[in-house]
Design an enzyme around this catalytic site. Sequence first.
Site, PDB file in Angstrom:
ATOM      1  CB  CYS A 163     -25.234 -22.658  25.786  1.00 56.00           C
ATOM      2  SG  CYS A 163     -24.884 -23.630  24.132  1.00 56.00           S
ATOM      3  CB  THR A 270     -15.948 -22.400  20.522  1.00 58.33           C
ATOM      4  OG1 THR A 270     -14.488 -23.022  20.081  1.00 58.33           O
ATOM      5  CG2 THR A 270     -16.653 -21.920  19.193  1.00 58.33           C
ATOM      6  CG  HIS A 303     -23.199 -25.212  31.022  1.00 54.82           C
ATOM      7  ND1 HIS A 303     -24.443 -24.884  30.721  1.00 54.82           N
ATOM      8  CD2 HIS A 303     -22.434 -25.367  30.034  1.00 54.82           C
ATOM      9  CE1 HIS A 303     -24.287 -24.524  29.263  1.00 54.82           C
ATOM     10  NE2 HIS A 303     -23.041 -25.021  29.118  1.00 54.82           N
ATOM     11  CB  THR A 307     -17.639 -30.531  26.052  1.00 58.14           C
ATOM     12  OG1 THR A 307     -17.893 -29.325  27.079  1.00 58.14           O
ATOM     13  CG2 THR A 307     -18.968 -30.489  25.115  1.00 58.14           C
ATOM     14  N   PRO A 308     -15.446 -32.498  27.265  1.00 58.65           N
ATOM     15  CG  PRO A 308     -14.023 -34.080  26.434  1.00 58.65           C
ATOM     16  CD  PRO A 308     -15.029 -33.083  26.236  1.00 58.65           C
ATOM     17  CB  ALA A 309     -12.692 -28.173  27.215  1.00 52.62           C
ATOM     18  CD  GLU A 314     -20.697 -26.281  35.215  1.00 52.70           C
ATOM     19  OE1 GLU A 314     -21.809 -26.023  35.680  1.00 52.70           O
ATOM     20  OE2 GLU A 314     -20.795 -27.242  34.184  1.00 52.70           O
ATOM     21  CE  LYS A 333     -26.714 -27.942  29.017  1.00 54.98           C
ATOM     22  NZ  LYS A 333     -26.617 -27.187  30.427  1.00 54.98           N
ATOM     23  CG  HIS A 338     -26.462 -28.134  25.311  1.00 54.61           C
ATOM     24  ND1 HIS A 338     -27.481 -27.389  25.792  1.00 54.61           N
ATOM     25  CD2 HIS A 338     -25.232 -27.925  25.325  1.00 54.61           C
ATOM     26  CE1 HIS A 338     -26.700 -26.326  25.912  1.00 54.61           C
ATOM     27  NE2 HIS A 338     -25.333 -26.648  25.550  1.00 54.61           N
ATOM     28  CG  PHE A 397     -20.140 -21.525  21.273  1.00 58.26           C
ATOM     29  CD1 PHE A 397     -19.600 -22.470  21.984  1.00 58.26           C
ATOM     30  CD2 PHE A 397     -20.327 -21.758  19.909  1.00 58.26           C
ATOM     31  CE1 PHE A 397     -19.100 -23.786  21.894  1.00 58.26           C
ATOM     32  CE2 PHE A 397     -20.257 -23.395  19.746  1.00 58.26           C
ATOM     33  CZ  PHE A 397     -19.744 -24.356  20.543  1.00 58.26           C
TER      34      PHE A 397
END
Length: 409
Positions: A163, A270, A303, A307-309, A314, A333, A338, A397
Amino acid sequence: MTGRGDVLITGLGLVTAAGHDAESVWKTMAAGRSLARKDPGLADLPVDIACAVPDFDPAAELGIRLAGRLDRFAHLGLVAARRALIDAHLDMTALRPERVAVVLGVGANSLQTYVKEFTRLGEGRARSVSPLGLPRSVPNMIAGEIAIDTGARGPNFTVSSACASGATAIGVARDLLLSGACDIVLTGGSESARSRMSAASFAQMRALSTRTEHPEQACRPFDTDRDGFVLGEGAAVLVLEHPDHAHARRATIRARLCGYAASADAHHPTSPHPQGLGAEQAVRQALADAGCAPRNVGHVNAHGTATPAGDAAEALALLRVFNGAPPPVTASKSVIGHALGAAGAIEAALTVLALERQEVPPTANLAQQDTGYEMDIVTARPRPVAMDLALSTSCGFGGQNAALVFAAP
């Protein structure tokens, strides 16, 4: 600034869920509302929502024959490239074609075609496999098709860093120009992530938002209630030009690209590094490459996948780089989904538009930020911001990160 050197953005082309040209894209982004909808192509899957490019007719744009032999990611990229050339007022017949390069970012390839052709093969119908199965779907073909379409005979390739691919391609394009290898590079990214294989796989990984009954509320970057991203698609192509060449032809300068860096988390296939160390490294090195300090940056296009993580990592990276107070942040996004390998290129183009307009478009669906991760995230409406520099960040990833620093002309 005393960085390694600037290159100039003299044109851009956009094809996204928000529209097919810069003006319509900006107007839609400024509204700050998610474009996620039910996607008929994903029907019956656990997650059946996406952000599709609306009213896009490849045959009308490219002609029936050309459209028929290309896959959707190539349709999007080729149209974006044509529009970028028009925007830059470039006549390819008046250029030295060996001095025009093409560098595109593609995260994967056309999974739609691969699934169809592998199904035929798996059913024992090898003779029915299309001879176009490979040439229409391998990632490098978008760069090759743009060269065929425009006559550009300089360096020609794609880069793949998941990405972060679109942002990485733009950085590599700058390096080519600064090395003297070419005068102009058509660069950016193109991807259609709306394949059933992508949707099924990402759903199994729990990377996608499951708010399928309320898709317009699904993608919530940096919100405490975030649960994943929404698949999208699109393309962005920037015309990057060496300053000497651009000035000689009296080109209109939209912005300058003055800093780039890439890094690896070296952590997990990932998941990002939980402290965002790789992202932080890329941002710090990009700022150093531009010869500027964090305090000089007026805006960050994050970015921000929701996503939680990913969002937590970031946010931590940005908070450290900017000593706890990043400049106004947006997460595109949230509106357009995305687009995977094209996301970094689309967000780079949006960063250029933000610099031009001196305003930051809003982030959709942000109600409350996590305690300990708070940043100045723009919501509800565009915010006027006086800025000379803006930053765009991308992650992918494999723990791959890229950061781009843009400056007003």
